[in-house]
Write an enzyme that holds these catalytic residues in place. Structure first.
Site, short mmCIF file in Angstrom:
data_model
loop_
_atom_site.label_atom_id
_atom_site.label_comp_id
_atom_site.label_asym_id
_atom_site.label_seq_id
_atom_site.Cartn_x
_atom_site.Cartn_y
_atom_site.Cartn_z
N ASN A 17 -141.95 -76.26 27.25
CA ASN A 17 -142.13 -75.17 28.22
C ASN A 17 -142.11 -73.81 27.51
O ASN A 17 -142.87 -72.92 27.86
CB ASN A 17 -141.06 -75.23 29.30
CG ASN A 17 -141.43 -76.19 30.41
OD1 ASN A 17 -142.37 -75.96 31.15
ND2 ASN A 17 -140.71 -77.30 30.49
N ARG A 68 -116.64 -71.45 27.04
CA ARG A 68 -117.95 -71.07 27.58
C ARG A 68 -118.16 -69.55 27.55
O ARG A 68 -119.22 -69.06 27.23
CB ARG A 68 -118.03 -71.57 29.02
CG ARG A 68 -119.31 -72.26 29.36
CD ARG A 68 -119.27 -72.85 30.75
NE ARG A 68 -118.97 -74.28 30.73
CZ ARG A 68 -119.80 -75.23 30.34
NH1 ARG A 68 -121.00 -74.92 29.91
NH2 ARG A 68 -119.44 -76.48 30.36
N MET A 93 -129.67 -76.67 28.14
CA MET A 93 -128.80 -77.66 28.77
C MET A 93 -127.32 -77.25 28.74
O MET A 93 -126.45 -78.09 28.52
CB MET A 93 -129.01 -79.03 28.11
CG MET A 93 -130.42 -79.57 28.31
SD MET A 93 -131.03 -79.38 30.01
CE MET A 93 -131.66 -81.00 30.33
N LEU A 96 -124.07 -72.30 32.95
CA LEU A 96 -123.76 -70.89 32.74
C LEU A 96 -122.69 -70.43 33.73
O LEU A 96 -122.69 -70.85 34.89
CB LEU A 96 -125.03 -70.04 32.91
CG LEU A 96 -126.11 -70.34 31.85
CD1 LEU A 96 -127.44 -69.72 32.27
CD2 LEU A 96 -125.69 -69.84 30.48
N ASN A 110 -135.45 -70.33 35.86
CA ASN A 110 -135.23 -71.67 35.31
C ASN A 110 -136.35 -72.58 35.81
O ASN A 110 -136.90 -72.37 36.88
CB ASN A 110 -133.88 -72.23 35.78
CG ASN A 110 -133.61 -73.62 35.21
OD1 ASN A 110 -133.81 -73.86 34.02
ND2 ASN A 110 -133.18 -74.54 36.06
N HIS A 112 -137.07 -76.64 36.69
CA HIS A 112 -136.36 -77.89 36.95
C HIS A 112 -137.40 -78.97 37.27
O HIS A 112 -138.32 -78.73 38.05
CB HIS A 112 -135.40 -77.71 38.13
CG HIS A 112 -134.59 -78.94 38.41
ND1 HIS A 112 -133.56 -79.34 37.57
CD2 HIS A 112 -134.69 -79.86 39.39
CE1 HIS A 112 -133.05 -80.47 38.05
NE2 HIS A 112 -133.72 -80.80 39.14
N GLU A 177 -145.31 -78.47 34.92
CA GLU A 177 -144.33 -77.45 34.50
C GLU A 177 -145.00 -76.41 33.62
O GLU A 177 -144.78 -75.20 33.75
CB GLU A 177 -143.17 -78.10 33.71
CG GLU A 177 -142.32 -79.05 34.53
CD GLU A 177 -141.12 -79.58 33.73
OE1 GLU A 177 -140.55 -78.83 32.93
OE2 GLU A 177 -140.75 -80.75 33.93
C1 GAR Z 1 -138.15 -79.94 31.11
O1 GAR Z 1 -138.67 -81.06 31.79
C2 GAR Z 1 -137.32 -79.08 32.06
O2 GAR Z 1 -137.84 -79.05 33.35
C3 GAR Z 1 -136.00 -79.79 32.01
O3 GAR Z 1 -135.82 -80.14 30.66
C4 GAR Z 1 -137.10 -80.38 30.07
C5 GAR Z 1 -137.19 -79.56 28.81
O4 GAR Z 1 -138.36 -79.87 28.10
N1 GAR Z 1 -134.94 -78.96 32.50
C6 GAR Z 1 -133.90 -79.39 33.19
O5 GAR Z 1 -133.71 -80.57 33.44
C7 GAR Z 1 -132.93 -78.31 33.63
N2 GAR Z 1 -132.14 -78.75 34.74
P1 GAR Z 1 -138.96 -78.86 27.05
O6 GAR Z 1 -137.83 -78.54 26.05
O7 GAR Z 1 -140.06 -79.62 26.40
O8 GAR Z 1 -139.42 -77.65 27.78
#
Ligand code: GAR
Length: 204
Positions: A17, A68, A93, A96, A110, A112, A177
């Protein structure tokens, strides 16, 4: 066009992304520039690619901090040094704290891999298949203290096919995405939308 907003992308891993955002932001008329990529994992694959593109990168390893808040204060400092105005979480990941989210209210996005408010949390594709839903998808939203909640900017849906596995379904969602995250960033950075309660509406 008004000045481009300085955006930081926060990642933890692969960074596909992140890549779609960086590629979209190369367009001259895109209202944001990617001024920093920051990872909490020094070995994140995405950092290597971003550095090769000439984007400033930073690793703030959460494991070396007592808690944190200390970790987040370090990130905050890094963002301030780089004069960052907006954040895109892209597979970041770490949960926050309300303090950090408060610093970036209305300025942090963000993505998702589900049609929120369905399937918050992890393993969204597995859970969608278990439930037998016929439509699944992805959501870009503003970040609020509650995880995987907050005003929705854009969503894209995909069909769930009979022979789908979590991997094939996840790949179909990921393609979407990569389409909607740059679009959502352009809407927000370009001041094209406003938050009204829990809704994101086009500015008149
Ligand atoms: C993506 O699918 C994103 O939507 C998800 O992690 C992946 C990251 O992929 N995010 C979550 O699950 C957040 N809750 P990437 O590093 O290739 O972008």
């Amino acid at each position: 066009m008004t000045r481009k907003k300085r955006v930081a992308i926060l990642i933890s891993g692969r960074g596909s992304n992140m890549r779609s955002l960086i590629e979209a932001a190369r367009a001259v008329d895109f209202p944001a520039e990617i001024a920093l990529v920051l990872s909490n994992r020094p070995d994140a694959a995405g950092l290597v690619w971003a550095r090769e593109q000439g984007i400033p990168v930073a690793a703030v390893d959460h494991k070396i901090y007592a808690g944190r808040e200390e970790f987040e204060r370090s990130i905050q400092k890094m963002l301030e040094i780089n004069r960052i105005e907006m954040i895109c979480l892209a597979g970041f990941m770490r949960v926050l704290t309300p303090w950090f989210v408060g610093q970036w209210q209305g300025r942090m996005l963000n993505i998702h891999p589900a049609l929120l408010p369905a399937y918050r949390g992890l393993h969204t594709h597995e859970r969608a298949l278990e439930d037998g839903v016929k439509i699944h998808g992805a959501t870009v939203h503003f970040v609020v203290p509650e995880m995987d909640a907050g005003p929705i900017i854009l969503q894209a849906s995909v069909p769930v096919l009979d022979d789908d596995t979590p991997d094939t379904l996840g790949a179909r969602v990921l393609d979407q995405e990569h389409v909607i995250y740059p679009q959502a960033l352009a809407l927000v950075a370009g001041d094209k939308v406003a938050i009204k309660g829990n809704r994101v509406l086009a500015r008149a």
